[in-house]
Design a protein around this motif. Structure first.
Motif, PDB file in Angstrom:
ATOM      1  N   ASP A   1       1.004  -0.882   0.199  1.00  0.00           N
ATOM      2  CA  ASP A   1       0.075  -0.207  -0.066  1.00  0.00           C
ATOM      3  C   ASP A   1       1.012   1.181  -0.005  1.00  0.00           C
ATOM      4  OD1 ASP A   1      -2.006  -1.568   0.063  1.00  0.00           O
ATOM      5  OD2 ASP A   1      -2.944  -1.255   2.249  1.00  0.00           O
TER       6      ASP A   1
ATOM      7  N   HIS B   1      -1.228   3.761   0.242  1.00  0.00           N
ATOM      8  CA  HIS B   1      -2.061   5.638   1.374  1.00  0.00           C
ATOM      9  C   HIS B   1      -1.839   5.034   2.324  1.00  0.00           C
ATOM     10  CE1 HIS B   1      -2.779   7.437  -2.895  1.00  0.00           C
ATOM     11  NE2 HIS B   1      -2.766   6.475  -2.787  1.00  0.00           N
TER      12      HIS B   1
ATOM     13  N   ARG C   1       7.616   5.285  -3.499  1.00  0.00           N
ATOM     14  CA  ARG C   1       6.184   4.894  -2.509  1.00  0.00           C
ATOM     15  C   ARG C   1       6.713   5.618  -1.295  1.00  0.00           C
ATOM     16  NH1 ARG C   1       6.442   0.584   0.806  1.00  0.00           N
ATOM     17  NH2 ARG C   1       4.571  -0.022   1.768  1.00  0.00           N
TER      18      ARG C   1
ATOM     19  N   ARG D   1       5.693   8.820  -0.906  1.00  0.00           N
ATOM     20  CA  ARG D   1       4.290   9.353  -1.209  1.00  0.00           C
ATOM     21  C   ARG D   1       3.951   9.124   0.461  1.00  0.00           C
ATOM     22  NH1 ARG D   1       1.943   5.810  -4.751  1.00  0.00           N
ATOM     23  NH2 ARG D   1       3.990   5.542  -6.301  1.00  0.00           N
ATOM     24  N   ILE D   2       4.565   8.373   1.047  1.00  0.00           N
ATOM     25  CA  ILE D   2       3.749   7.601   1.924  1.00  0.00           C
ATOM     26  C   ILE D   2       3.896   9.284   3.287  1.00  0.00           C
ATOM     27  CG2 ILE D   2       3.725   6.376   4.217  1.00  0.00           C
ATOM     28  CD1 ILE D   2       3.971   3.686   2.366  1.00  0.00           C
TER      29      ILE D   2
ATOM     30  N   GLN E   1       1.687  12.422   2.792  1.00  0.00           N
ATOM     31  CA  GLN E   1       0.885  12.386   3.585  1.00  0.00           C
ATOM     32  C   GLN E   1       0.853  13.346   4.472  1.00  0.00           C
ATOM     33  OE1 GLN E   1      -1.302   8.319   2.756  1.00  0.00           O
ATOM     34  NE2 GLN E   1       0.272   7.840   2.035  1.00  0.00           N
TER      35      GLN E   1
END
Length: 179
Positions: A49, A51, A80, A83-84, A87
């Motif tokens: 994942d 998100h 990845r 992106r985490i 957030q």
């Protein structure tokens, strides 16, 4: 290294019987922790994942206002992990190679805090806990995020616990924290 010293390096300072969202600010304050290094895969979210789950996202947003947090992952997928981290607007390092201490040391030095006031939080004994203990950090072992284990990694955790116990490591779980 003797089995006794290896057992000590595998002993977390705190073991939670739940996932990371139950690591309450009051518990962090109780141990005088002023910073945190977090593992990513299976500690915050499943390996595939990108998100963050809503509960994990809310937890991170609450904690980051109380102390500096760095994400330090063994994962090599820069896009990845970035992106985490974006957030919740956290700094991150990937490709850490834990139990190597190099990137964890880099994160703690950026916080400008003593190692014993920084928590190393993760779901694995032989990577997260071993690396944190080698630096003199306060180590916290959490349960991995619950997912249907289709990736075949759950046996690794069981093997780690079995081997650590064979070496003499106590692995008693801490009682739940008061809110």
């Amino acid at each position: 290294m003797t089995p006794r010293s290896l057992a000590a390096l595998l002993q977390p300072d705190l073991i939670l019987e739940t996932t990371i969202e139950q690591l309450h600010p009051s518990l962090l304050a109780k141990y005088h922790l002023r910073g945190m290094v977090l593992d990513v895969d299976d500690t915050l979210l499943p390996t595939w994942d990108a998100h963050l789950p809503p509960k994990t996202l809310a937890w991170l947003l609450e904690i980051k206002h109380q102390m500096p947090i760095w994400l330090v992952s063994n994962n090599l997928n820069h896009r990845r992990i970035e992106r985490i981290a974006q957030q919740v607007e956290l700094p991150f390092l990937m490709g850490a190679g834990k139990p190597s201490r190099r990137k964890i040391r880099q994160a703690v030095q950026a916080m400008n805090l003593p190692y014993n006031q920084v928590a190393m939080v993760g779901d694995r004994l032989f990577t997260d806990i071993l690396a944190g203990n080698r630096l003199g950090m306060f180590t916290i072992l959490v349960q991995p995020v619950l997912v249907k284990r289709l990736d075949g990694k759950s046996w690794v955790r069981h093997l780690e616990f079995w081997l650590a116990r064979q070496l003499g490591t106590r692995l008693a779980i801490a009682p739940p924290a008061e809110n």
